[in-house]
Scaffold this motif. Structure first.
Motif, short mmCIF file in Angstrom:
data_model
loop_
_atom_site.label_atom_id
_atom_site.label_comp_id
_atom_site.label_asym_id
_atom_site.label_seq_id
_atom_site.Cartn_x
_atom_site.Cartn_y
_atom_site.Cartn_z
N ARG B 62 -9.56 74.10 -20.33
CA ARG B 62 -9.79 75.50 -20.70
C ARG B 62 -11.28 75.82 -20.65
O ARG B 62 -11.69 76.90 -20.23
N LEU B 63 -12.10 74.83 -21.10
CA LEU B 63 -13.55 75.05 -21.07
C LEU B 63 -14.05 75.17 -19.63
O LEU B 63 -14.90 76.01 -19.34
N VAL B 64 -13.49 74.34 -18.76
CA VAL B 64 -13.88 74.41 -17.34
C VAL B 64 -13.55 75.79 -16.79
O VAL B 64 -14.37 76.42 -16.13
N TYR B 65 -12.35 76.29 -17.13
CA TYR B 65 -11.95 77.62 -16.65
C TYR B 65 -12.90 78.69 -17.19
O TYR B 65 -13.27 79.61 -16.49
N THR B 66 -13.28 78.54 -18.48
CA THR B 66 -14.17 79.53 -19.10
C THR B 66 -15.52 79.53 -18.39
O THR B 66 -16.08 80.60 -18.09
N VAL B 67 -16.06 78.31 -18.13
CA VAL B 67 -17.36 78.20 -17.46
C VAL B 67 -17.28 78.82 -16.07
O VAL B 67 -18.16 79.57 -15.65
N ILE B 68 -16.17 78.51 -15.35
CA ILE B 68 -16.01 79.06 -13.99
C ILE B 68 -15.96 80.59 -14.05
O ILE B 68 -16.62 81.27 -13.28
N ALA B 69 -15.21 81.11 -15.03
CA ALA B 69 -15.08 82.57 -15.16
C ALA B 69 -16.45 83.19 -15.45
O ALA B 69 -16.81 84.22 -14.85
N ALA B 71 -19.39 81.91 -14.69
CA ALA B 71 -20.21 81.78 -13.48
C ALA B 71 -19.85 82.87 -12.47
O ALA B 71 -20.74 83.44 -11.84
N VAL B 72 -18.56 83.16 -12.37
CA VAL B 72 -18.12 84.21 -11.42
C VAL B 72 -18.67 85.56 -11.85
O VAL B 72 -19.18 86.33 -11.02
N VAL B 73 -18.61 85.84 -13.16
CA VAL B 73 -19.11 87.14 -13.67
C VAL B 73 -20.62 87.26 -13.42
O VAL B 73 -21.10 88.28 -12.91
N ILE B 74 -21.36 86.18 -13.74
CA ILE B 74 -22.82 86.21 -13.56
C ILE B 74 -23.14 86.35 -12.06
O ILE B 74 -23.99 87.14 -11.67
N ASN B 78 -25.08 89.46 -10.03
CA ASN B 78 -26.29 89.25 -9.25
C ASN B 78 -26.08 89.44 -7.75
O ASN B 78 -27.02 89.29 -6.98
N MET B 79 -24.87 89.75 -7.36
CA MET B 79 -24.58 89.99 -5.94
C MET B 79 -25.37 91.21 -5.47
O MET B 79 -25.30 92.26 -6.10
N PRO B 80 -26.15 91.05 -4.41
CA PRO B 80 -26.88 92.24 -3.96
C PRO B 80 -25.95 93.28 -3.36
O PRO B 80 -25.04 92.95 -2.62
N VAL B 81 -26.15 94.51 -3.77
CA VAL B 81 -25.36 95.60 -3.20
C VAL B 81 -26.32 96.55 -2.49
O VAL B 81 -27.46 96.69 -2.88
N THR B 82 -25.85 97.14 -1.43
CA THR B 82 -26.70 98.06 -0.67
C THR B 82 -26.40 99.49 -1.11
O THR B 82 -25.24 99.90 -1.13
N GLN B 83 -27.46 100.18 -1.50
CA GLN B 83 -27.30 101.58 -1.90
C GLN B 83 -28.17 102.45 -1.00
O GLN B 83 -29.28 102.05 -0.65
N THR B 84 -27.64 103.59 -0.67
CA THR B 84 -28.44 104.52 0.14
C THR B 84 -29.14 105.49 -0.81
O THR B 84 -28.49 106.18 -1.58
N GLU B 85 -30.46 105.45 -0.76
CA GLU B 85 -31.26 106.32 -1.63
C GLU B 85 -31.88 107.42 -0.79
O GLU B 85 -32.22 107.20 0.38
N SER B 86 -32.04 108.58 -1.37
CA SER B 86 -32.64 109.69 -0.63
C SER B 86 -34.13 109.76 -0.96
O SER B 86 -34.53 109.72 -2.12
N TYR B 174 -26.00 94.65 -11.28
CA TYR B 174 -26.32 95.12 -12.64
C TYR B 174 -27.45 96.13 -12.59
O TYR B 174 -27.47 97.11 -13.32
N SER B 175 -28.42 95.91 -11.66
CA SER B 175 -29.56 96.81 -11.53
C SER B 175 -29.09 98.17 -11.01
O SER B 175 -29.54 99.22 -11.48
N ALA B 176 -28.13 98.13 -10.07
CA ALA B 176 -27.57 99.37 -9.53
C ALA B 176 -26.83 100.14 -10.62
O ALA B 176 -26.92 101.37 -10.70
N ALA B 177 -26.12 99.39 -11.47
CA ALA B 177 -25.36 100.03 -12.54
C ALA B 177 -26.28 100.68 -13.57
O ALA B 177 -25.97 101.71 -14.14
N LEU B 178 -27.43 100.05 -13.80
CA LEU B 178 -28.36 100.56 -14.83
C LEU B 178 -29.33 101.61 -14.26
O LEU B 178 -30.13 102.17 -14.98
N ASP B 179 -29.25 101.82 -12.95
CA ASP B 179 -30.22 102.69 -12.29
C ASP B 179 -30.30 104.08 -12.90
O ASP B 179 -31.36 104.66 -13.02
N ASN B 180 -29.15 104.61 -13.26
CA ASN B 180 -29.14 105.99 -13.75
C ASN B 180 -29.28 106.10 -15.26
O ASN B 180 -29.06 107.14 -15.82
#
Lengths: 205, 316
Positions: B62-69, B71-74, B78-86, B174-180
């Motif tokens: 269960r701990l392994v599953y928790t750690v994996i979960a 890690a997936v969330v983190i 941190n996955m870079p997302v591309t946003q079009t800014e004006s 997370y940065s994109a989400a906090l942008d506004n």
């Protein structure tokens, strides 16, 4: 605590037989190992919490309530066991084997199959009434129901369902007895084939 | 099979079940209970660290599953997302070379001061013309459309085009989400109005926003905040400003809500006011704070509320 454990086993002994039968019948359709797990967990829980029981005259209903709630919890564990190995407490040795692994009594099989088709609350209610001889009021307390009528209707439903399922099984066995001259008639259903085999053995006896 | 027989059959099965006897196994179970009880008693004195160790061993999967979960969330955050800014808008237009007064007319427009204008003369199919390029930083598409109409009103324009200046920006999710959303926190104890204003402006600039903020101190020593949030892509759609002072804490919250354009269609002023009050759930909101303007079918609703919720140092 040693005094407590002596008192605990002393109170347990007269109701032990009923408790073992109740656990086994509750876990109808499960393996003897799983039924023993429910009994073991209930015994450990009862032993650990025995100090909190103020009125020892209520030991019987208190212990059967523990078995019932342990069984409800085990249903969830039983489901997850298919996907995830659930480790037991490594510091506690397993309980000695209580249930016979080799028994193949047709009467037991018919009742067990019928009980397995009831939902958990119906199964617990009918077994508390029939096996452990609890009153409807006591079952209401054990099952934490608000009204007696809820227990009464549950018992009535369970009884009607059991009758229906048992008759189905018995009719099936009778039909197979009648057609025993055609043993090669394989239906492909493993449950039906087992029942056919039992009926054949019974006839041979 | 009649009802009596059915009952008999059920009773018969239960009778058989009741007749089962397991009392022989009681001594072995009793012995196991005694041994287990001793073990449990010993476990109670076990150190906490040992208990934790046991927990880890017992629930390793269960701990392994928790750690994996986790890690997936983190990892996902941190996955870079591309946003079009004006970055703004660009207007290009050509006017015939003989349209001599155009340059002066263009310079007379009030918004042209904030724009970068360049011009060059060229020949197209033997016709001399002047090409103007107007770059409008931070302007929205609607602004640019309005400016184009103003320019077209001068007349004698060969072509006029409008283009959005967009750029792609890669940043973590997370940065994109906090942008506004951002917040400003200032400890204004002992600060003058000017010092406080420059501190807030500094923090706003650090976060890339441009707002007009001024402070005035009333006769009772209370400071009033005056805030102008011009609609711009740079400015946040929602923000929170907290100013701590020795006489309490003042919090300014800005929240922009975009309403469904058909939401107010066919509704009377009273019905619209009721809807706004229900939405804002602000008991201090007066009818006069809700300004409703109608242009044909179009209904525009503006809420201007000046509420003060000043908390003392001990208030929560």
């Amino acid at each position: 605590m040693s005094k407590d454990i002596r008192e605990f086993t002393g109170l347990l002994e007269p109701l032990y037989n009923d408790a073992v039968k109740y656990s086994k019948a509750l876990c109808a359709g499960w393996s003897p190992d799983d039924a023993e797990d429910v009994l073991q967990q209930s015994l450990l829980l009862a032993m650990e919490n025995f100090g909190s029981l103020r009125d020892t005259s209520k030991f019987r209903s208190w212990f059967f309530k523990i078995i019932t709630t342990t069984f409800y919890t085990s249903i969830r564990k039983h489901f997850w066991k298919k996907f995830l190995p659930l480790d037991d407490n490594p510091n506690v040795a397993s309980m000695p084997e209580v249930y016979d692994r080799t028994e193949s009594n047709d009467n037991k099989l018919i009742l067990s199959k019928a009980l397995a088709r009831l939902n958990s609350k119906e199964r617990a209610a009918i077994l508390l009434f029939e096996i452990a001889d609890f009153s409807i009021e006591e079952i209401r307390i054990i099952q934490q129901e608000k009204s007696l009528s809820a227990v009464k209707s549950r018992l009535s439903r369970a009884r009607a369902k059991l009758k229906k399922y048992i008759i189905q099984q018995e009719n099936f066995l009778t039909q197979n007895e009648a057609s025993r001259e055609y043993p090669g008639d394989f239906t492909g259903d493993i449950e039906n084939e087992t029942l056919k085999l039992i009926s054949e053995i019974r006839i041979e006896r | 099979m009649n009802a009596e027989e059915k009952n008999r059959s059920l009773e018969h099965h239960f009778k058989r079940l009741k007749a089962e006897n397991y009392t022989d196994s009681f001594p072995a179970v009793e012995n196991w209970l005694y041994k287990t009880n001793i073990k449990i008693e010993n476990q109670k004195t076990e150190r906490k660290l040992q208990k934790m160790k046991n927990f880890f061993f017992a629930h390793k999967l269960r701990l392994v599953y928790t750690v994996i979960a986790l890690a997936v969330v983190i990892g996902a955050c941190n996955m870079p997302v591309t946003q079009t800014e004006s970055a703004g808008q660009m207007i290009t237009l050509t006017v015939p070379a003989d349209n001599t007064g155009f340059h002066e007319k263009l310079n007379s427009l009030p918004w042209i001061k904030n724009a970068q204008v360049s011009s060059n003369e060229n020949t197209n199919n033997g016709v001399s013309q002047t090409l103007y390029t107007i770059i409008l930083p931070n302007a929205t598409e609607e602004d640019a459309k309005a400016y184009c109409k103003e320019i077209e009103a001068f007349g004698n324009i060969t072509t006029i085009r409008m283009k959005s200046l967009n750029y792609d920006l890669k940043r973590p999710l997370y940065s994109a989400a906090l942008d506004n959303f951002f917040s400003i926190k200032v400890d204004a104890t002992g600060m003058s109005d000017q010092e406080l204003e420059s501190e807030v402006q500094k923090q706003l600039k650090e976060q890339g926003a441009e707002m007009k903020i001024s402070f005035t101190t009333g006769p009772d020593g209370r400071r009033d905040i005056h805030l102008e949030n011009p609609e711009s892509d740079k400015n946040p759609k929602s923000f929170e400003m907290t100013i701590d002072e020795d006489n309490g804490q003042e919090k300014v919250k800005l929240l922009q809500r975009k309403a469904d354009p058909d939401k107010f269609k066919g509704k009377s002023d009273d019905e619209i006011r009721k809807m706004i009050k229900d939405e804002f759930k602000s008991p201090g909101l007066k009818d006069s704070d809700i300004i409703i303007t109608r242009d044909g079918d179009k209904v525009q609703v503006k809420v201007e509320s000046n509420q003060k919720d000043i908390r003392g140092p001990g208030d929560k």
